[in-house]
Design a protein around this motif. Structure first.
Motif, PDB file in Angstrom:
ATOM      1  N   LEU A 309       0.833  -1.213   0.000  1.00  0.00           N
ATOM      2  CA  LEU A 309       0.000   0.000   0.000  1.00  0.00           C
ATOM      3  C   LEU A 309       0.866   1.261   0.000  1.00  0.00           C
ATOM      4  CD1 LEU A 309      -2.669  -1.299   2.500  1.00  0.00           C
ATOM      5  CD2 LEU A 309      -3.160  -0.531   0.159  1.00  0.00           C
ATOM      6  N   GLY A 310       1.954   1.206   0.739  1.00  0.00           N
ATOM      7  CA  GLY A 310       2.884   2.340   0.734  1.00  0.00           C
ATOM      8  C   GLY A 310       3.503   2.565  -0.633  1.00  0.00           C
ATOM      9  N   GLN A 311       3.819   1.468  -1.327  1.00  0.00           N
ATOM     10  CA  GLN A 311       4.397   1.574  -2.672  1.00  0.00           C
ATOM     11  C   GLN A 311       3.403   2.163  -3.658  1.00  0.00           C
ATOM     12  OE1 GLN A 311       7.755   0.750  -3.552  1.00  0.00           O
ATOM     13  NE2 GLN A 311       7.740   0.898  -1.334  1.00  0.00           N
ATOM     14  N   ILE A 312       2.123   1.817  -3.506  1.00  0.00           N
ATOM     15  CA  ILE A 312       1.098   2.384  -4.395  1.00  0.00           C
ATOM     16  C   ILE A 312       0.889   3.860  -4.075  1.00  0.00           C
ATOM     17  CG2 ILE A 312      -1.357   2.304  -5.017  1.00  0.00           C
ATOM     18  CD1 ILE A 312      -1.216  -0.753  -4.316  1.00  0.00           C
ATOM     19  N   GLY A 313       0.719   4.165  -2.790  1.00  0.00           N
ATOM     20  CA  GLY A 313       0.356   5.522  -2.386  1.00  0.00           C
ATOM     21  C   GLY A 313       1.424   6.567  -2.618  1.00  0.00           C
ATOM     22  N   ARG A 314       2.650   6.148  -2.754  1.00  0.00           N
ATOM     23  CA  ARG A 314       3.739   7.118  -2.875  1.00  0.00           C
ATOM     24  C   ARG A 314       3.837   7.733  -4.271  1.00  0.00           C
ATOM     25  NH1 ARG A 314       9.282   3.604  -2.754  1.00  0.00           N
ATOM     26  NH2 ARG A 314      10.175   5.670  -2.956  1.00  0.00           N
ATOM     27  N   HIS A 315       3.088   7.199  -5.260  1.00  0.00           N
ATOM     28  CA  HIS A 315       3.293   7.612  -6.653  1.00  0.00           C
ATOM     29  C   HIS A 315       2.750   9.002  -6.966  1.00  0.00           C
ATOM     30  CE1 HIS A 315       5.327   4.409  -8.749  1.00  0.00           C
ATOM     31  NE2 HIS A 315       4.760   3.591  -7.888  1.00  0.00           N
ATOM     32  N   LYS A 351       6.423   3.337   7.655  1.00  0.00           N
ATOM     33  CA  LYS A 351       6.962   3.772   6.375  1.00  0.00           C
ATOM     34  C   LYS A 351       5.839   3.985   5.358  1.00  0.00           C
ATOM     35  CE  LYS A 351      10.361   4.351   3.334  1.00  0.00           C
ATOM     36  NZ  LYS A 351      11.169   5.570   3.343  1.00  0.00           N
ATOM     37  N   ALA A 352       4.850   3.075   5.355  1.00  0.00           N
ATOM     38  CA  ALA A 352       3.723   3.198   4.421  1.00  0.00           C
ATOM     39  C   ALA A 352       2.928   4.465   4.718  1.00  0.00           C
ATOM     40  CB  ALA A 352       2.832   1.966   4.514  1.00  0.00           C
ATOM     41  N   LEU A 353       2.673   4.721   6.009  1.00  0.00           N
ATOM     42  CA  LEU A 353       1.962   5.955   6.388  1.00  0.00           C
ATOM     43  C   LEU A 353       2.684   7.191   5.851  1.00  0.00           C
ATOM     44  CD1 LEU A 353       0.914   5.299  10.098  1.00  0.00           C
ATOM     45  CD2 LEU A 353      -0.622   6.042   8.268  1.00  0.00           C
ATOM     46  N   LYS A 354       3.983   7.224   6.049  1.00  0.00           N
ATOM     47  CA  LYS A 354       4.776   8.375   5.599  1.00  0.00           C
ATOM     48  C   LYS A 354       4.692   8.519   4.080  1.00  0.00           C
ATOM     49  CE  LYS A 354       9.443  10.299   5.757  1.00  0.00           C
ATOM     50  NZ  LYS A 354      10.844  10.086   6.164  1.00  0.00           N
ATOM     51  N   ASN A 355       4.844   7.398   3.354  1.00  0.00           N
ATOM     52  CA  ASN A 355       4.792   7.436   1.884  1.00  0.00           C
ATOM     53  C   ASN A 355       3.452   7.961   1.376  1.00  0.00           C
ATOM     54  OD1 ASN A 355       7.355   6.431   1.501  1.00  0.00           O
ATOM     55  ND2 ASN A 355       6.708   4.310   1.228  1.00  0.00           N
ATOM     56  N   ILE A 356       2.366   7.451   1.980  1.00  0.00           N
ATOM     57  CA  ILE A 356       1.027   7.844   1.521  1.00  0.00           C
ATOM     58  C   ILE A 356       0.736   9.294   1.900  1.00  0.00           C
ATOM     59  CG2 ILE A 356      -1.445   7.358   1.734  1.00  0.00           C
ATOM     60  CD1 ILE A 356      -0.498   4.399   2.466  1.00  0.00           C
ATOM     61  N   LEU A 357       1.068   9.652   3.149  1.00  0.00           N
ATOM     62  CA  LEU A 357       0.765  11.010   3.625  1.00  0.00           C
ATOM     63  C   LEU A 357       1.483  12.088   2.812  1.00  0.00           C
ATOM     64  CD1 LEU A 357       0.852  10.411   7.486  1.00  0.00           C
ATOM     65  CD2 LEU A 357      -1.163  10.896   6.083  1.00  0.00           C
ATOM     66  N   GLN A 358       2.690  11.798   2.376  1.00  0.00           N
ATOM     67  CA  GLN A 358       3.450  12.821   1.651  1.00  0.00           C
ATOM     68  C   GLN A 358       2.851  13.169   0.298  1.00  0.00           C
ATOM     69  OE1 GLN A 358       7.414  11.162   1.838  1.00  0.00           O
ATOM     70  NE2 GLN A 358       7.947  12.374   3.632  1.00  0.00           N
TER      71      GLN A 358
END
Length: 436
Positions: A309-315, A351-358
């Motif tokens: 989920l973090g990998q998806i949300g960071r895009h 890490k996923a939270l940080k990736n998505i939130l950014q």
């Protein structure tokens, strides 16, 4: 001269030819010898030996040519200019299985270097002969043919279409069902090479029933096979919503999540690519991951889902919105804060939270975190509000009526910290009396 003496001359000649091709094939396996062999005119000497009356000489000559052509595009070009390809194509239909493997190796070695050289292989009529080899009983012949067809198809859509038009795809799908691991790998790789160029080519592979058979191999213990399987499924998924949904409908997600814990780094990388390609086109991938995050009892699968989920949300903001709207952020926060959670799950959730939130600018999904997030996560949440509110009057009004602005005033900040700056930026969006 007696009959025996006459025959002895022929025996010596045969021994000399045998020794020559064997030595050349051995020398051609070492890069430092290639230039010397080329300068000695080895190609023109090997060509007539492809027609030799002795099968082992034919096969070894083909093996030597394959090793030379494999070395660089200049030698591959020389093989084409030496009009060697038509002879190989002719022999694919006529000779034994050992020769067929060697001939397919030469065709692959030529095709791999460039679209132009691959087109030369197609123009020689090789594709139809290679497809016939896919129906051979011997798995080694099938493997050599599938490998050559994949190397032709990988360059561009026109070459891949030539492979499709020859009827290769249904036979490659049959090859992935064979028991031999190496044949499965190479057939899956060839299907991936065909799929990658266009939705139409990918649809051809899907219509041949490839998805169901690829899905069955996701949990195969062989890492190399899994890499090829995930690559093929990714190449199918990337083109359109319909194709991505067909992959999802094969019910692959429980197995896919298991593979995110695979010890092979390339398997994990290919799994992540597949998940991203699906998520680009359909929210179903995100939904499946969200279900795994909240319902799977094992920490390692939850950790894999969090990571994905973090990998998806960071895009992009669109990707992060899709993740946030699946109500993933509170679940990630719960996993991060759960005292009995494994260290791996906590780390990946954070890490996923940080990736998505950014990337997330969907404020209604972020607001619940204002009440629950610890300071190290809250910083990122408030930071997103500070980016959006100054430029969005509707969002500013909603932030007041929802109680979000009131909550911001309750946050304790250290002067000069990033969090304090974010809070000041938000407060400055409003008249002083509203803030008070």
């Amino acid at each position: 001269m007696s009959q025996r003496q006459v025959l002895q001359v022929f025996e010596q000649y045969q021994k000399a030819r045998t020794q020559f091709v064997q030595t050349v094939a051995e020398l051609a396996s070492r890069p430092q010898n290639i230039e010397t062999l080329q300068n000695a005119g080895v190609l023109s000497l090997l060509r007539p030996l492809l027609l030799d009356v002795v099968p082992t000489i034919q096969q070894t000559a083909a093996l030597a040519l394959g090793r030379l052509a494999n070395y660089n595009d200049d030698l591959a070009e020389a093989v084409v200019k030496g009009e060697i390809l038509p002879q190989l194509v002719y022999s694919l239909a006529e000779q034994n299985r050992f020769y067929k493997k060697a001939a397919a190796f030469v065709l692959r070695a030529v095709a791999k270097h460039s679209p132009q050289l691959a087109q030369s292989v197609v123009d020689s009529g090789a594709v139809d002969s290679l497809v016939v080899c896919l129906e051979e009983f011997d798995p080694g012949v099938k493997e050599a043919a599938a490998w050559a067809l994949g190397y032709i198809a990988r360059h561009n859509a026109e070459l891949a279409q030539a492979v499709v038009d020859s009827g290769a795809v249904p036979l490659l799908v049959l090859c992935i069902q064979e028991p031999e691991l190496s044949l499965k790998r190479i057939a899956a790789s060839a299907l991936s090479d065909i799929c990658k160029h266009s939705p139409e080519l990918a649809q051809t592979v899907v219509d041949a029933g490839a998805i169901a058979h690829l899905a069955q191999m996701i949990l195969n213990p062989d890492a190399k096979l899994k890499r090829q399987v995930f690559s093929a499924l990714s190449q199918i998924s990337k083109h359109s919503v319909d194709l991505a949904e067909m992959v999802v409908e094969a019910e692959i997600f429980p197995a896919v999540l298991t593979c995110l814990k695979d010890p092979d780094e390339y398997v994990k990388k290919n799994v992540a690519t597949l998940i991203r390609e699906i998520a680009k086109h359909t929210p179903e991938g995100v939904v499946q991951l969200a279900i795994a995050l909240s319902e799977e009892p094992e920490d390692h699968i939850q950790a894999a889902a969090a990571w994905a989920l973090g990998q998806i949300g960071r895009h992009t903001p669109e990707h992060s919105k899709a993740v946030a709207m699946a109500n993933v952020l509170p679940k990630l926060l719960q996993c991060y804060l759960r005292a009995e959670a494994s260290e791996d799950l906590q780390t990946k959730s954070k890490k996923a939270l940080k990736n998505i939130l950014q990337k997330c600018v969907h404020l209604s999904s972020l607001e619940p975190l204002l009440h629950d997030a610890p300071p190290n996560v809250l910083k990122h949440v408030v930071g997103q509000f500070s980016k959006v509110l100054p430029h969005d009057s509707k969002a500013r009004r909603l932030f007041v009526t929802s109680g979000g602005l009131k909550k911001i005033q309750e946050i304790k900040t250290e002067p000069g910290s990033a969090l304090a700056e974010y809070v000041n930026t938000i407060n400055n969006c409003y008249p002083e009396e509203i803030v008070k």
